[in-house]
Design a protein around this motif. Structure first.
Motif, PDB file in Angstrom:
ATOM      1  N   PRO A 164      -3.378 -21.992  13.464  1.00 27.82           N
ATOM      2  CA  PRO A 164      -4.796 -22.086  13.093  1.00 27.82           C
ATOM      3  C   PRO A 164      -5.066 -22.211  11.598  1.00 27.82           C
ATOM      4  O   PRO A 164      -6.135 -22.641  11.199  1.00 27.82           O
ATOM      5  N   GLY A 165      -4.101 -21.795  10.759  1.00 29.56           N
ATOM      6  CA  GLY A 165      -4.317 -21.889   9.319  1.00 29.56           C
ATOM      7  C   GLY A 165      -4.663 -20.583   8.662  1.00 29.56           C
ATOM      8  O   GLY A 165      -4.656 -20.456   7.437  1.00 29.56           O
ATOM      9  N   GLU A 166      -4.971 -19.566   9.449  1.00 32.62           N
ATOM     10  CA  GLU A 166      -5.265 -18.242   8.901  1.00 32.62           C
ATOM     11  C   GLU A 166      -4.462 -17.206   9.672  1.00 32.62           C
ATOM     12  O   GLU A 166      -4.509 -17.153  10.892  1.00 32.62           O
ATOM     13  N   GLY A 167      -3.713 -16.405   8.943  1.00 36.93           N
ATOM     14  CA  GLY A 167      -2.913 -15.364   9.576  1.00 36.93           C
ATOM     15  C   GLY A 167      -2.929 -14.105   8.744  1.00 36.93           C
ATOM     16  O   GLY A 167      -3.865 -13.864   7.973  1.00 36.93           O
ATOM     17  N   ARG A 168      -1.891 -13.304   8.887  1.00 31.83           N
ATOM     18  CA  ARG A 168      -1.816 -12.057   8.130  1.00 31.83           C
ATOM     19  C   ARG A 168      -1.672 -12.317   6.639  1.00 31.83           C
ATOM     20  O   ARG A 168      -1.156 -13.339   6.207  1.00 31.83           O
ATOM     21  N   GLU A 169      -2.128 -11.351   5.863  1.00 30.62           N
ATOM     22  CA  GLU A 169      -1.955 -11.443   4.420  1.00 30.62           C
ATOM     23  C   GLU A 169      -0.491 -11.206   4.068  1.00 30.62           C
ATOM     24  O   GLU A 169       0.233 -10.495   4.756  1.00 30.62           O
ATOM     25  N   GLU A 170      -0.060 -11.840   2.972  1.00 32.94           N
ATOM     26  CA  GLU A 170       1.294 -11.612   2.473  1.00 32.94           C
ATOM     27  C   GLU A 170       1.422 -10.171   1.975  1.00 32.94           C
ATOM     28  O   GLU A 170       0.448  -9.556   1.533  1.00 32.94           O
ATOM     29  N   ILE A 171       2.632  -9.632   2.045  1.00 32.60           N
ATOM     30  CA  ILE A 171       2.878  -8.288   1.516  1.00 32.60           C
ATOM     31  C   ILE A 171       2.765  -8.327   0.000  1.00 32.60           C
ATOM     32  O   ILE A 171       3.435  -9.131  -0.655  1.00 32.60           O
ATOM     33  N   PRO A 172       1.909  -7.499  -0.599  1.00 35.35           N
ATOM     34  CA  PRO A 172       1.737  -7.542  -2.051  1.00 35.35           C
ATOM     35  C   PRO A 172       2.965  -7.012  -2.795  1.00 35.35           C
ATOM     36  O   PRO A 172       3.734  -6.210  -2.254  1.00 35.35           O
ATOM     37  N   GLU A 173       3.134  -7.475  -4.036  1.00 37.49           N
ATOM     38  CA  GLU A 173       4.261  -7.032  -4.857  1.00 37.49           C
ATOM     39  C   GLU A 173       4.207  -5.531  -5.123  1.00 37.49           C
ATOM     40  O   GLU A 173       5.224  -4.895  -5.366  1.00 37.49           O
ATOM     41  N   THR A 174       2.994  -4.979  -5.098  1.00 38.59           N
ATOM     42  CA  THR A 174       2.828  -3.549  -5.383  1.00 38.59           C
ATOM     43  C   THR A 174       3.161  -2.664  -4.188  1.00 38.59           C
ATOM     44  O   THR A 174       3.105  -1.434  -4.306  1.00 38.59           O
ATOM     45  N   ALA A 175       3.502  -3.260  -3.040  1.00 39.28           N
ATOM     46  CA  ALA A 175       3.804  -2.470  -1.841  1.00 39.28           C
ATOM     47  C   ALA A 175       5.010  -1.566  -2.082  1.00 39.28           C
ATOM     48  O   ALA A 175       5.963  -1.940  -2.767  1.00 39.28           O
ATOM     49  N   ILE A 176       4.941  -0.375  -1.521  1.00 39.53           N
ATOM     50  CA  ILE A 176       6.043   0.586  -1.615  1.00 39.53           C
ATOM     51  C   ILE A 176       7.012   0.296  -0.470  1.00 39.53           C
ATOM     52  O   ILE A 176       6.677   0.484   0.704  1.00 39.53           O
ATOM     53  N   ARG A 177       8.208  -0.153  -0.799  1.00 45.36           N
ATOM     54  CA  ARG A 177       9.196  -0.499   0.230  1.00 45.36           C
ATOM     55  C   ARG A 177      10.064   0.722   0.520  1.00 45.36           C
ATOM     56  O   ARG A 177      10.725   1.245  -0.378  1.00 45.36           O
ATOM     57  N   VAL A 178      10.044   1.148   1.782  1.00 46.64           N
ATOM     58  CA  VAL A 178      10.699   2.392   2.184  1.00 46.64           C
ATOM     59  C   VAL A 178      11.721   2.110   3.279  1.00 46.64           C
ATOM     60  O   VAL A 178      11.371   1.628   4.358  1.00 46.64           O
ATOM     61  N   ALA A 179      12.994   2.386   3.012  1.00 44.34           N
ATOM     62  CA  ALA A 179      14.052   2.239   4.020  1.00 44.34           C
ATOM     63  C   ALA A 179      14.305   3.589   4.668  1.00 44.34           C
ATOM     64  O   ALA A 179      14.453   4.604   3.977  1.00 44.34           O
ATOM     65  N   ILE A 180      14.331   3.607   5.999  1.00 46.37           N
ATOM     66  CA  ILE A 180      14.597   4.836   6.747  1.00 46.37           C
ATOM     67  C   ILE A 180      16.070   4.807   7.138  1.00 46.37           C
ATOM     68  O   ILE A 180      16.485   4.009   7.985  1.00 46.37           O
TER      69      ILE A 180
END
Length: 425
Positions: A164-180
């Protein structure tokens, strides 16, 4: 993102191979053993100037009554419900099976746009094998080979046209990346589901249930988190075979991409050597670490009984928090702690304040080393450059002492600190 594409089908028809081919990566675990993929795995794909989200799903086998298989099918249905377009993958060499017909029935009821993929046609001369798939009533089949790439370029063109041309927003650079991270069966998937408040990943008492590294975006206030549930890590290399080997590679990659590592310890079993190995993986990956004492509802041990051993055995002295995924205890405290740890991970120490600290160090210890001045040269995680009078006088013991003093002064417990001692030019 232009939209979301779910990839579904019966077990072992080549869904993960197709996802890897379309994304030009090896993100999804691929193995000849059926049923390798279990959770939904989301991977960004790019074609021309367009980006879209591919969702790899586990094989749907409705006839299998086992709880694991039924959970996989439920997750696949959820992926279809959230998708803008569905790729239904069928093994064209085998032809239509009862399992394929069951999946086709699910897709017809879902009323989603479907592209029917006739996979494993490794020779274009065998494209006629796709003709049988017309019987499924889902439109014109697309003959292709996910393994060799035959037909995938045309498929990507069609996917981009259909979205459709519209989907989820990209993950921002400021996102906190957490590995479990953690050894098998310590409660990693249960913790992620408790944080999200829903069953995003499959939970089972069987060790090794999680195989891919599963990224999930989560928002809390003005903060965005990306949590990555990973496969259990085994300490001894000889225990890593087949699917387990590739699953652990994904877990190690998740640690390399993360800002924060949650090292889970099953408190009902106590701290074991394998837990320390996992913590060392986080340290080497340059993650800021938090020790999560999981399954707290199953133990009578007090937090004060555990703290001395953690401080003694973990070099970075990471902060710790007790949680119970079952009761929800400690989840909000854990999220608060992740935010504070991330702020330290990206913080910068003012140069003037840092040099006052270095001047104080000179007075605390008799040593031939003189630190002339210093500066922080990077963050996320912090890295410092200290100029000394003579680099040969900097022993390993002295370097550790300076690192510990720095960590204590600027409250960097659990944060990886790198110090480069450089000679005066």
């Amino acid at each position: 993102m232009k939209g979301t594409v779910a990839v579904v089908g019966f077990p072992n028809v080549g869904k993960s191979t197709l996802v890897n081919r379309l994304t030009g990566s090896r993100t999804a675990v691929v193995h000849e053993q059926p049923g390798v993929t279990r959770d939904r795995k989301e991977v960004a794909a790019e074609w021309g100037n367009d980006r879209f989200l591919l969702v790899d799903t586990g094989g749907v086998d409705i006839a299998d009554p086992s709880p694991m298989t039924q959970s996989i099918a439920a997750h696949a249905r959820e992926a279809v419900a959230e998708a803008d377009l569905v790729l239904f993958v069928v093994d064209a060499r085998i032809g239509i099976t009862p399992g394929d017909e069951e999946v086709a029935d699910i897709l017809r009821r879902a009323r989603k746009p479907v592209l029917l993929i006739a996979n494993k046609i490794d020779d274009p001369a065998q494209d006629s094998l796709a003709l049988e798939l017309h019987r499924l009533g889902l439109g014109e089949p697309w003959p292709l080979s996910a393994l060799h790439g035959h037909g995938t370029g045309d498929l990507l063109d069609r996917i981009v046209e259909e979205l459709p041309g519209e989907g989820r927003e990209e993950i921002p650079e400021t996102a906190i990346r957490v590995a479990i991270l953690g050894r098998p069966n310590v409660g990693k998937s249960s913790l992620l589901n408790a944080i999200l408040g829903r069953e995003r990943v499959i939970v089972s008492e069987t060790p090794g249930t999680t195989r891919d590294a599963i990224d999930t975006m989560f928002e809390r206030g003005d903060r965005t988190f990306v949590f990555v549930d990973t496969a259990g890590m085994r300490r001894k290399r000889r225990h890593r075979q087949g699917v387990q080997y590739y699953s652990e590679l994904r877990a190690l990659d998740a640690a390399e991409r993360a800002d924060i590592a949650l090292v889970l310890i099953d408190t009902s079993e106590g701290i074991v050597e394998q837990d320390l190995s996992v913590a060392d993986v986080a340290r080497k990956a340059q993650c800021s670490t938090i020790v999560v004492l999981s399954k707290w509802d199953l133990t009578t041990v007090g937090i004060d009984d555990v703290r001395p051993e953690l401080e003694r055995r973990l070099r970075q002295r990471p902060p710790h928090v007790a949680v119970s995924a079952k009761t929800g205890r400690g989840i909000e405290r854990l999220l608060d702690l992740i935010e504070r740890q991330f702020d330290k991970h990206i913080a910068r120490v003012p140069t003037a304040e840092l040099n006052r600290f270095l001047a104080e160090l000179q007075e605390r210890r008799e040593t031939p080393v003189r630190i002339l001045y210093g500066a922080q040269v990077a963050s996320r995680p912090p890295r410092f450059r200290f100029t000394v009078n003579n680099r040969r006088h900097v022993t390993r013991d002295y370097g550790y002492w300076v690192e510990n003093q720095l960590r204590e002064r600027f409250e960097l417990e659990g944060v990886p600190v790198t110090i480069d001692f450089v000679p005066r030019s």
